[in-house]
Design an enzyme around this catalytic site. Structure first.
Site, PDB file in Angstrom:
ATOM      1  N   GLN A   1     -30.402  42.751  10.347  1.00  0.00           N
ATOM      2  CA  GLN A   1     -28.982  42.917  10.680  1.00  0.00           C
ATOM      3  C   GLN A   1     -28.835  43.188  12.193  1.00  0.00           C
ATOM      4  O   GLN A   1     -27.764  43.088  12.950  1.00  0.00           O
ATOM      5  CB  GLN A   1     -28.051  44.021  10.013  1.00  0.00           C
ATOM      6  CG  GLN A   1     -28.157  43.692   8.686  1.00  0.00           C
ATOM      7  CD  GLN A   1     -27.250  45.036   7.954  1.00  0.00           C
ATOM      8  OE1 GLN A   1     -27.905  45.179   6.738  1.00  0.00           O
ATOM      9  NE2 GLN A   1     -26.398  45.434   8.202  1.00  0.00           N
TER      10      GLN A   1
ATOM     11  N   ARG B   1     -22.473  49.553   3.783  1.00  0.00           N
ATOM     12  CA  ARG B   1     -21.072  49.004   4.043  1.00  0.00           C
ATOM     13  C   ARG B   1     -20.265  50.027   4.587  1.00  0.00           C
ATOM     14  O   ARG B   1     -19.122  50.281   4.202  1.00  0.00           O
ATOM     15  CB  ARG B   1     -20.342  48.443   2.896  1.00  0.00           C
ATOM     16  CG  ARG B   1     -19.402  47.051   3.304  1.00  0.00           C
ATOM     17  CD  ARG B   1     -18.912  46.612   1.897  1.00  0.00           C
ATOM     18  NE  ARG B   1     -17.957  45.611   2.584  1.00  0.00           N
ATOM     19  CZ  ARG B   1     -18.151  44.234   2.001  1.00  0.00           C
ATOM     20  NH1 ARG B   1     -18.897  43.908   0.712  1.00  0.00           N
ATOM     21  NH2 ARG B   1     -17.286  43.574   2.587  1.00  0.00           N
ATOM     22  N   CYS B   2     -20.806  50.839   5.550  1.00  0.00           N
ATOM     23  CA  CYS B   2     -20.084  52.033   6.219  1.00  0.00           C
ATOM     24  C   CYS B   2     -20.192  52.082   7.440  1.00  0.00           C
ATOM     25  O   CYS B   2     -21.561  51.897   8.090  1.00  0.00           O
ATOM     26  CB  CYS B   2     -20.442  53.255   5.319  1.00  0.00           C
ATOM     27  SG  CYS B   2     -20.533  54.700   6.068  1.00  0.00           S
TER      28      CYS B   2
ATOM     29  N   GLU C   1     -15.894  47.360   6.324  1.00  0.00           N
ATOM     30  CA  GLU C   1     -16.349  48.244   5.504  1.00  0.00           C
ATOM     31  C   GLU C   1     -15.199  49.186   4.934  1.00  0.00           C
ATOM     32  O   GLU C   1     -15.509  49.983   4.192  1.00  0.00           O
ATOM     33  CB  GLU C   1     -17.343  49.180   6.322  1.00  0.00           C
ATOM     34  CG  GLU C   1     -18.880  48.508   6.407  1.00  0.00           C
ATOM     35  CD  GLU C   1     -19.262  49.090   7.954  1.00  0.00           C
ATOM     36  OE1 GLU C   1     -20.319  48.629   8.143  1.00  0.00           O
ATOM     37  OE2 GLU C   1     -18.521  49.635   8.671  1.00  0.00           O
TER      38      GLU C   1
END
Lengths: 291, 159, 795
Positions: free
Chosen positions: C229, C375-376, C747
């Protein structure tokens, strides 16, 4: 990706050929049909067969048909066929109940009744289904064919009456009047193995339960045959109190162990609840009060 | 051992170990990498292909077991530059993000519509429940299959 | 075969030049099975790596015998810690300034830890060879419970660290003010106390992690194929770790099958692949299997929280939180370096509190390292879950509707920019408005009536609320860096003579649709059709430096960079247009795609005409270079603060305790939406993950440290059958400091949905069963236990 260890492979062309190969190759040989129990075990290297006998071409073992006073199901019959069979739905609707919640539709295109029964995972649904309807298993070995009850079929954890040199050929379901049946399962998520499941069949006669079959999945080392509850129901008129009492027997007579699916007390509780629910629906189906 | 499998209508032959998984055979022999894998335990559905028209998990079938069967992969969906309605539906309804589950989902959906051209939303959800999508929350996949069903039916009516 | 619309030109409305519901450009390859994921790549001469992992959670390594594996005819090499030591690669830095063993040499510290790396000519043989390595272990006492990790008799896990005498992973971190919080509690009329766990879970992207390392000994060039990522940051790390020249490393991220935070860190397997290629001189591919993914790469959460909340006169006034963070055996949590508890500050939520005080301490345990933001945005998920559970508990205690309590306590629109009691400045919001939209979609009053009627019949139905505020888009360089790298992002825009353009960005899509939305930003700013704009990313040789995609930072940071670089190009185009039109730049006005003369709109120059001119032999403005391009590095002035109101409706089987999410209403305010279709898709996906976390996703361990959820048979992810038909709504409150007014959304749904679902479960059970807390995941067994009054926290 995890990959299986090496093995030799043979594609069987006849049942006799399978029996011969099993005899020749001994304990290192395994039969593969749908493979959805065996292949993941092989990839995780928990199973390492030296010789794999593929029986998928033995289409003569794939059928669901009425034969006299019985329904005969070939061992190679796939889950999807059990799910879609109108013959089974008419006589033993618990098959459809179970098949809607066994694994997922894609897996059901491959997995077979023979594979499920012979894997004999205690959490497997069809073992309980077949036990409840008093099915008989037809096994062929080097010494010929024999027929055993489901009680005899279930020997222990992951162990059945199908010995190292044997092949399960067929499952036979006796047809009797007044039948009703149902399968109830609680799972953590669609496609998961049962936390607990209950299969029930009843044969009604003159408003009374002439005979009952009840078996449980996932709450013992192997499929639990609830003979004490079956005895309780025999000859009695179906009432809610009776179902509750049968459920209490189920809670008592099962022997679950704690795991990621739940603690013992919850599983015992479920065994009771699901036994009651399955019996209620089985009777109601026998009396044609619901589909 | 020598294996010969029909993949997307073409006979593909190769000498492989008996233990080779069908998903690897598809990806390596004809080099069709549209079929993916995502787990080791037949749970995720990324590897779904059609075997004789039925969706199966190609990570749980040996290549040698597939001889004599017709395998169809995602690469077979588009014919002569024309997308399958399922492919078009996935695009139109934004039914994919990372695209990794998409081939398995589309093949499963294709088989569903072949068998049941007008499924309910619940039937669609059940049909794809053997696959995991981590991105879309499934809502738009259901919409995509619905889109494909509607457009397929409309095209049939016109024809 | 049907003729489908895909093959026909779409109507104009579906092809906006700029913001709107543009269908994704990247779909074309994915729907044809033509994506290029890591395992799809095969290089000539490539060999395959596999990792032998520890079966023990804590054990001394007595000996490793690789001779049988080396004798395998298809094995090229077996690498152990000893070999890596000679290369100086036995240990690597984590993204939190800890060190992690690449291959364990002295001892193993978690089950699944890397012990040896096998290289073979094919994957099957590599797996076979793992079984031929003999490792003798001497098992050591294990600590898996974070609460016990600091006991005086707890086994010391990190004896490799000089001076480390206990299992404390970092000093206690604090935010807020203790004294004023004490005062708020002293004058409160209601106080609620809860112990709440956010259990360990895992992002589990459908594509696992892996790498192909291709070192060329002749040129010294290292080519890396790897789905991660943050490719630029990874390259810098490899330059440090392997002692290679940074400009001789090229990382190529092709298509990535989901990341969700799992593909942020550098993993030992990557270093092994690089070391393997350096040693072997051929490309080495290593792709982890699913068990390796679940048991060794970046887990998420694992926060054990004790909290108190108080209210006075019907408003929430104060919050105290004391957290133990379980980092596992190595501290490789993913957050900006100066933020050891990430952005946990956001725990004050969406409320105008008088005071708050937060403490977080972190411990080592014999569990896999990670602590990634699934996802935060860096611990915001844990913070939001806590405060939204606490607010719910407070409402129950006060006997008021949970929405009323929130409405009474919200930060009011006129209070923005609003400084929280933990020192953060929220940018903009109108919380009550968003809450009301959610109530309208849900039919809140009707749901409450339905719930009462059902309760009379013995049916269990719950309605759960969550109102979250997130801080995303890290972040300003004066505050935030990772390993000394500022959290900025670059953009490089080149408009070619034909008027078509290439924009290169440092954000890294894992499915978020960057090829479409970033083209739309350029299209919006310059009027070039999005299909004429190519978005480049993922190749460190072909994109500007930047920190990548996680923490919902693509739109807030990279998106801003693309807007700013587009405007730079537009400004230059204005000067060129003035020359072309023989007028002064200040006499020109802009409409999408065209500069024209104010007062004579017929007279103007299209962007492609200006581009053509910029590269032509025609005169240019004085002192201006030719060409039409620009580049920027964007340094965000603040985080952005998206928020949302979520309502979950659940039904619980009173006998079996199975929870069904019947409805889920999500109203998000993420500021301006560049592509609403993509935004909604992101929300759907995050909601499904939230349902997973709330109901089934769990990484747990037994007392010996065995991971109990090491495959998809036991790490359960929702299927289509567990997800309802999500109901979305929106409000739009632009971000005042983002050039497009956008805030980021990826997110939010994962952050906001778990508390809504758990609150719904408790709402269903409180009245009838006296349940006031259930820890996640709300499995049938755990919910049933809570109904019996003996809920157990997850282990």
């Amino acid at each position: 990706m995890q990959t299986p260890a090496s093995f030799e492979y043979e594609r069987a062309t006849s049942v006799d050929g399978v029996i011969a190969a099993l005899k020749k190759r001994g304990s290192g040989a395994r039969v593969i049909a749908g493979g959805h129990s065996l292949m993941p075990m092989m990839k995780l290297r928990l199973a390492k067969p030296e010789y794999l006998i593929d029986i998928n071409d033995l289409t003569e073992l794939s059928y669901i048909r009425e034969e006299g006073e019985e329904i005969a199901i070939g061992a190679l019959t796939r889950h999807v066929e059990l799910l879609n069979s109108e013959l089974l739905a008419e006589h033993f609707p618990l098959f459809r109940d179970a098949e809607q919640v066994i694994a997922d539709p894609v897996v059901r295109n491959r997995g077979t009744i023979g594979g499920s029964l012979c894997q004999a995972d205690a959490a497997e649904d069809l073992s309980a289904v077949c036990s409840a309807v008093k099915a008989k298993a037809v096994i062929r070995g080097a010494d010929g064919e024999r027929t055993v009850s489901m009680e005899e079929f279930h020997v222990g954890p992951y162990t059945t009456a199908v010995g190292a040199g044997d092949l399960l050929i067929e499952v036979r379901l006796p047809l009797r009047a007044g039948a009703g049946s149902a399968h109830e399962k609680v799972e953590r998520r669609a496609g998961d193995w049962a936390i607990a499941a209950a299969s029930a069949a009843v044969w009604m006669d003159g408003g009374k339960i002439a005979e009952a079959g009840i078996a449980l999945s996932a709450v013992g080392l192997t499929t639990i045959h609830l003979s004490r509850a079956e005895q309780l129901l025999k000859g009695k008129a179906p009432t809610d109190e009776l179902f509750v009492e049968a459920g209490e027997i189920a809670s008592t007579d099962c022997s679950p162990s704690a795991d990621g699916r739940g603690p013992v007390d919850y599983k015992r509780h479920l065994a009771g609840v699901l036994t009651g629910r399955a019996l209620r629906r089985a009777v109601s189906r026998a009396l044609h009060q619901e589909a | 051992m020598k294996v010969s499998i029909s993949i997307n209508g073409e006979n593909v032959s190769r000498d492989v170990e008996p233990r080779q998984l069908l998903v690897h055979y598809i990806r390596e022999t004809p080099g069709l990498t549209g079929t993916h894998w995502g787990c080791d335990t037949s749970n995720c559905g990324a590897c779904v292909v059609l075997m004789d028209g039925k969706p199966v998990k190609s990570c749980t079938i040996l290549a040698v077991m597939s001889e004599g069967h017709e395998i169809a992969t995602v690469e077979s969906l588009e014919v002569d530059g024309e997308l399958d309605p399922i492919q078009a539906g996935f695009h139109e309804q934004h039914a994919l993000h990372c695209g990794f589950c998409t081939p398995g989902m589309m093949m499963t959906a294709r088989a569903l519509l072949d068998e049941n051209p007008d499924p309910t939303d619940h039937e669609i959800r059940t049909a794809i429940s053997g696959g995991i999508c981590r991105c879309t929350g499934y809502k738009n996949i259901v919409a995509a299959v619905r889109w494909a069903a509607d457009h397929q039916a409309a095209a049939k009516q016109e024809a | 075969m049907a003729v489908v619309e895909q093959n026909l030109p779409s109507p104009e409305t579906e092809r906006p030049i700029g913001f709107g519901r543009l269908k994704r450009k990247e779909d074309a390859r994915f729907i044809r099975g033509q994506g290029t994921y890591l395992d799809d790549i095969r290089l000539p001469g490539m060999v395959y790596g596999a990792i032998l992992r520890s079966p023990y959670a804590h054990a001394r390594i007595v000996s490793i015998d690789t001779s049988k594996a080396l004798a395998h005819p298809k094995v090229a090499a077996v690498v152990t810690a000893k070999d890596l030591e000679t290369l100086g690669l036995a240990w690597m830095p984590t993204i939190s300034y800890d060190t992690q063993a690449v291959l364990a040499g002295d001892k193993v510290r978690f089950q699944g830890q890397e012990v040896a790396f096998v290289i073979a000519t094919d994957e099957y043989s590599a797996n076979d060879a793992l079984e031929l390595i003999d490792v003798e272990y001497e098992p050591l006492p294990v600590v898996v419970n974070a609460r016990k990790a600091l006991d005086p008799d707890a086994p010391l896990i990190r004896d490799d660290k000089i001076g480390q005498r206990d299992n404390l992973a970092s000093p206690t971190w604090e935010a807020g003010d203790e004294a004023s919080t004490d005062a708020a509690f002293a004058e409160a009329d209601t106080v609620v106390v809860r112990d709440i766990i956010y259990p360990r879970c895992h992002p589990a992207p459908l594509e696992t992690c892996g790498m192909i390392a291709d070192f060329n000994p002749q040129t010294g060039q290292l080519d890396i194929y790897n789905g991660n990522q943050a490719p630029h940051a990874h390259r810098t790390v490899y330059a440090h770790v392997a002692g290679l020249a940074e400009h001789m490393i090229r990382i190529m991220c092709n298509d990535i099958g989901g990341g969700f935070g799992n593909k942020v860190p550098v993993y030992p397997g990557y270093v092994c692949a690089i070391a393997g290629s350096i040693v072997a001189g051929v490309p080495v591919k290593w792709v982890e299997n699913r068990t390796e993914n679940l048991t060794s790469t970046g887990f998420a959460r694992d926060y054990i929280m004790h909290s108190e909340i108080c209210a006075k006169d019907g408003r929430i006034t104060g919050l105290r939180v004391d957290v133990i963070a379980d980092h596992g055996a190595f501290d490789s949590t993913a957050q900006p370096t100066k933020f050891p508890a990430g952005f946990f500050h956001i725990v004050c939520g969406s409320y105008d509190l008088k005071a708050s005080h937060v403490k977080v301490k972190a411990v080592y345990t014999n569990k896999a390292p990670g602590g990634v933001a699934y996802r935060c945005s860096f611990r915001i998920t844990e913070a939001v879950y806590l405060v939204e559970r606490m607010v719910e508990a407070l409402a129950v205690e006060m006997g008021v509707d949970p929405i009323d309590l929130r409405m009474n306590s919200f930060i009011a629109p006129e209070q923005f920019p609003y400084e929280t009691t933990t020192g953060w400045t929220y940018d903009s919001g109108n919380y009550a408005k968003t809450m009301r939209v959610a109530m309208d979609i849900a039919g809140y009053e009707d749901l409450r009536r339905e719930q009462l009627e059902k309760r009379k019949k013995g049916e269990l139905m719950g309605i759960g609320i969550s109102f979250f505020t997130e801080g995303v888009g890290a972040g300003p360089r004066k505050h935030m860096d990772i390993l000394g790298l500022a959290m900025n992002d670059g953009a490089d825009l080149r408009v070619h003579p034909s008027g078509k353009a290439v924009v290169s960005i440092s954000a890294q899509t894992q499915g978020q649709g960057h090829e479409t939305t970033f083209a739309q930003i350029v299209a919006e700013e310059l009027g070039i059709p999005p299909e004429d704009i190519e978005v480049r990313y993922g190749d460190t040789d072909r994109s500007p430096y930047g920190l990548g995609t996680y923490g919902s930072r693509s739109t807030p940071v990279s998106g801003a960079a693309v807007a700013v670089v587009s405007r730079k190009v537009r400004d230059k185009a204005r000067l060129i247009a003035a020359t072309m039109l023989e007028t002064r730049p200040e006499d020109l006005a802009w409409e999408k795609g065209r500069w024209y003369v104010k007062g004579d709109p017929e007279k103007g120059a299209m962007i492609e005409e200006i581009a053509s001119r910029a590269y032509s032999g025609e005169p240019m403005p004085a002192d201006m270079e030719g060409g039409l391009d620009a580049q920027v590095i964007y340094d965000p002035p603040n985080l952005t603060y998206p928020y949302g109101a979520y309502i979950a409706v659940v039904d619980i089987d009173p006998d079996t305790a199975q929870v069904t999410v019947r409805r889920f209403i999500a109203v998000d305010d993420c500021g301006v939406r560049i592509n609403p279709m993509v935004v909604e898709g992101q929300i759907h996906g995050g909601l499904a993950e939230g349902i997973g976390i709330a109901l089934m996703e769990l990484i747990s361990f037994d007392e010996e440290g065995n991971c109990l959820n090491s495959s998809f048979m036991d790490y359960l992810i929702p299927t289509a059958l567990e997800c309802p038909d999500f109901e979305l709504g929106e409000t739009v409150t632009p971000c005042p400091h983002h050039p497009l007014g956008a805030k980021g959304v990826g997110e939010s749904p994962n952050v906001g949905s778990p508390p809504a679902i758990v609150n719904a479960v408790i709402d269903a059970l409180h009245e009838t069963h006296g349940v006031d807390h259930v820890d996640m995941p709300c499995t049938p067994a755990r919910v049933w236990a809570a109904m019996q009054g003996h809920a157990e926290p997850p282990q």
